[in-house]
Design a protein around this motif. Structure first.
Motif: not given
Length: 880
Positions: A326-345
């Motif tokens: 919680x002391x790290x205020x960096x923004x973390x962006x996770x991405x894939x090609x296409x729909x985001x389903x494979x990131x969230x699952x």
């Protein structure tokens, strides 16, 4: 008339005037009373066991659901009702006011169960334009946030509508589903995953096969036509149906990935897809999550968001802060090609971009991983998996400009909601960014003291795996369990390390059992990682070939902070072992048990000689059991005296011992019948009573322990402020202790000074029937001293195989299923403790004295049970 004559004759006749037929009639009458008394005691024991179970649930760490509470309340009520019924058989027309108090308590409990939130908006469907963040109880938090982002912040979200909580209640009530669902949960009970699997399948089928109410179908059709008129796709509009359950998407209860979403659904499939999302409320992982988090099934209405399907070129998840620090205020962006389903699952690897916000937003790190699959919308409905060309597999899925735009949106949303956010997004071919979901993000404070190189604490030679991503911090150890298919869930052992290929949400049902998780795929933005952090389960994701590497391992230690896995148990690493939160505390289910147990468990009636010891003062079911137990003993003892029937009258024990001891022969507890008022010890045949008495009389009591001024003042204060400790008017029972005996059975109700105790035992050559139960309460000192004395006794009893439950300063102990010799030794221990723990509460704040008595008692008990005691005939003198 003849019956009246008999009664008059019995009143005026002498004991010796009883005829043979009178004696036989009295014997049969007593036999019937003894039968009812045994039934009463059985019900009493069952009620006390249920109360102990409730106490264990409230003070323990195990999960429980509403089915546990309902079953417990029902069972407690049934057993108390049976006690009242059997007391009426012992004393007809004497305690009728008990019914009124019992019904009053039951009504109070039923009122708690029947409480239900009212639906303040009965509309079945709402367009997103009509939704804002204050409508979480109508559309669920997920869709309430989407409406707020769209209508207030003006950030792009897909067009759509929400099928509301009122619609869910309409669907459930018109198909009478809740009654059947409650019945199935009540039947299943427990937290057995195999039962959950069957339960899940049954309930989901009920929902899928249920009829769509006409009013709801009409409302959805109207909303769909309105959506078609706005959509660029017109009649070819496809939607994503997203779960938006009440209670979902809060900071401390995300329900991440526990429910079902249907992507790319057509108008032809809208009703079936809606029912599938509703049925997803009863997936195994969702049932398990609610159980472990203490959510009531009936409180969670499943709202469903229906939004234009975005044809995503890329998608993913943003964390506006680090979820594991919680002391790290960096923004973390996770991405894939296409729909985001494979990131969230967690089904595939994803790119990760880290953006710093100070002094201005700036891309400071990018980790581009191999991504072989692209999820896209199928032309008709559903999704398809495309194999990416090799030149895209290792290419960034979004540009640096898009990274910075996404970071800017994240900062805006975080600022608006005043807390870090977990944001799902998608980008079209045209570069348009759509927000699909936004919820508060759970954060963990990292313990800097425990962040050390792995080699500093453990031998590097024992490292099996090094690398991956910290999905949830902490360390733990356990046996390796490789889960390759869904059916493996049923075989998962307690406290094992779960090792999987993909970090799929389905594995979340094991988080209450798992000590740690290792996955070959997935990142810290996935649903499973989210829930692992909620459950404080250490997790390392993105570990290549983990299944193959760990296949032949037995016990391992997982250090998620240092991204290392070690062979065996590494004690030095476990100094920072993650302590799992008790997620039940404060939950709706926990609070319900707390409320209902307030009418069941507390004991207010203490002193049977007090003027307050009456049915009118029974506030709980425990009070009723205490009252009935006390009165039933008196009714049994009074039978012989009232009927001038010496054979079944109470006899005073002719023995030099503290207090007066009275014995009632229930059946074959005496070697021969006694006509006089006294019975000698050598005439007693009862195996459990003799064993108890041997422990009681084995070692003379030294008298009260010497107490200091504070202990003395504590006793004086309690005696003047607690009415239950004032003897008051001396009744004929105040100094008496009652045994009811047969050859193999013994029931004791005892009052020694301020101490109340009951003991019941069945001891014979049939080990499977044998049991000893013991209840102890009271003392003249303050609560702190009394409670410490209870803990003192608990420690001793648990050391000799008793199962002990403590409720404030009330102790209930039980041991069962052992052979005759074993049970006799336990009864000797109880006999000794009843005498020798008297007034120890007064010295319980003096460590030296407590330790002295602990050692003395342990030494004495060992002498007694090992039969190396030399009895002092001058101290315990049999007056025969």
């Amino acid at each position: 008339m003849e019956r009246i004559k008999k009664i008059i004759r019995r009143i005026f006749q002498k004991p010796d005037d009883l005829t043979a037929s009178d004696v036989e009639e009295l014997r049969l009458d007593f036999k019937s009373r003894y039968h009812n008394f045994k039934l009463l005691l059985t019900a009493n024991n069952k009620a006390l066991e249920i109360m102990a179970d409730m106490e264990r649930a409230l003070h323990g760490s195990s999960a429980f659901g509403m089915s546990f509470i309902r079953a417990g309340c029902t069972a407690a009520s049934v057993n108390v009702f049976n006690m009242i019924k059997n007391l009426k058989q012992l004393a007809p027309e004497k305690y009728l006011s008990l019914d009124e108090k019992f019904n009053e308590i039951r009504l109070n409990i039923d009122t708690i169960f029947n409480q239900k939130k009212e639906i303040r908006d009965t509309r079945l469907v709402l367009t997103l334009e009509d939704v804002n963040k204050d409508m979480a109880d109508i559309v669920g938090s997920k869709m309430a946030n989407i409406g707020e982002i769209k209508n207030v912040l003006g950030i792009s979200t897909p067009e759509g509508f929400v099928i509301t909580s009122a619609a869910y209640e309409t669907f459930v009530s018109e198909n009478n589903l809740q009654t059947e669902i409650d019945r199935l949960f009540q039947t299943a009970g427990g937290d057995n995953l195999q039962e959950f699997d069957i339960l899940s399948a049954q309930i989901q089928q009920y929902i899928i096969n249920a009829d769509m109410p006409d009013s709801l179908a009409d409302a959805i059709n109207r909303a769909w036509k309105k959506l078609e008129s706005k959509s660029e796709f017109g009649k070819q509009t496809m939607v994503a149906l997203r779960s938006s359950a009440i209670g979902e998407d809060f900071q401390d209860s995300s329900f991440a990935g526990q429910y079902r979403s249907i992507l790319n659904a057509s108008v032809e499939n809208i009703f079936h897809s809606y029912k599938e999302v509703l049925a997803g409320k009863y997936s195994v992982q969702a049932i398990s999550y609610r159980l472990n988090r203490g959510f009531k099934d009936e409180d969670i209405s499943m709202c469903v968001g229906c939004m234009d399907m975005v044809a995503a070129e890329a998608g993913g998840v943003i964390y506006s802060h680090s979820p594991v620090d919680m002391d790290d205020d960096s923004i973390f962006i996770n991405s894939v090609w296409g729909l985001p389903k494979s990131v969230v699952d967690g089904s595939d690897s994803n790119d990760q971009f880290v953006v710093s916000r100070k002094p201005a937003i700036k891309l400071v790190s990018e980790d581009v991983r191999t991504k072989k699959i692209k999820l896209t919308c199928f032309s008709k409905s559903g999704l398809q998996r495309e194999i990416l060309p090799e030149d895209l597999q290792n290419a960034p899925s979004i540009t640096k400009e898009q990274v910075l735009k996404l970071a800017g949106i994240a900062i805006t949303l975080e600022g608006y909601y005043s807390s870090p956010q977990d944001i799902e997004w998608a980008i079209t071919k045209d570069g348009l960014i759509y927000i699909l979901q936004c919820r508060p993000m759970q954060q963990i404070k990292r313990d800097v003291k425990n962040l050390y190189p792995a080699s500093a604490k453990a031998n590097n030679g024992s490292i099996i795996i090094k690398g991956g991503i910290t999905a949830s911090p902490g360390s733990a150890y356990g046996k390796v369990f490789l889960a390759e298919k869904r059916a493996d869930i049923l075989a998962f052992p307690q406290n094992a390390v779960l090792v999987v290929k993909q970090a799929l949400p389905v594995w979340a049902s094991l988080l209450s059992r798992a000590s740690a998780i290792i996955s070959e795929k997935g990142g810290f933005a996935g649903h499973l990682a989210n829930v692992a952090r909620e459950f404080s389960v250490p997790a390392i994701f993105g570990v290549e070939n983990a299944m193959a590497i760990l296949r032949d391992e037995n016990t391992i230690t997982v250090d998620a902070d240092s991204l290392a896995v070690y062979k065996g148990k590494i004690e030095s690493l476990l100094t920072k072992k993650t302590v799992k939160k008790n997620l039940m505390h404060g939950s709706p289910v926990y609070e319900t048990l707390k409320k209902v147990s307030g009418f069941i468990v507390p004991l207010n009636l203490l002193d049977p000689d007090s003027n307050d010891f009456k049915p009118a003062n029974c506030k709980t079911l425990h009070d009723i059991t205490r009252f009935i137990h006390e009165k039933s003993v008196i009714e049994m003892f009074d039978f012989g005296r009232e009927h001038k029937f010496s054979e079944r009258a109470g006899k005073q024990l002719f023995y030099h011992a503290p207090m007066k001891w009275w014995i009632l022969n229930l059946d074959d507890g005496f070697k021969k019948e006694i006509k006089s008022k006294y019975v000698r010890l050598e005439n007693i045949e009862s195996i459990p009573m003799l064993a108890f008495w041997e422990g009681f009389a084995a070692i003379p009591w030294d008298g009260p322990p010497p107490i200091d001024g504070k202990g003395f003042m504590s006793v004086m204060f309690q005696s003047t402020t607690n009415p239950a400790l004032i003897p008051g008017v001396r009744s004929k029972y105040v100094d008496r202790n009652y045994f009811m005996v047969s050859k193999n059975y013994c029931n004791l109700s005892s009052r020694l000074g301020y101490h109340f105790a009951t003991m019941e035992a069945l001891v014979s050559d049939r080990a499977f029937e044998n049991y000893v139960s013991f209840q102890f309460k009271g003392g003249a000192a303050d609560y702190n001293r009394r409670f410490r004395r209870i803990q003192f006794i608990t420690d001793i009893l648990e050391g000799y195989d008793f199962r002990v439950d403590v409720n404030e300063d009330n102790l209930i102990a039980r041991v069962e299923g052992y052979d005759k010799k074993f049970m006799e030794k336990r009864l000797k221990i109880l006999g000794y403790l009843l005498l020798h723990t008297r007034q120890l509460d007064m010295i319980m704040t003096n460590r030296k004295k407590v330790e002295y008595y602990r050692l003395k008692i342990q030494k004495d008990i060992e002498k007694i049970i090992n039969q190396i005691l030399v009895r002092d005939e001058n101290v315990c003198l049999d007056l025969t």
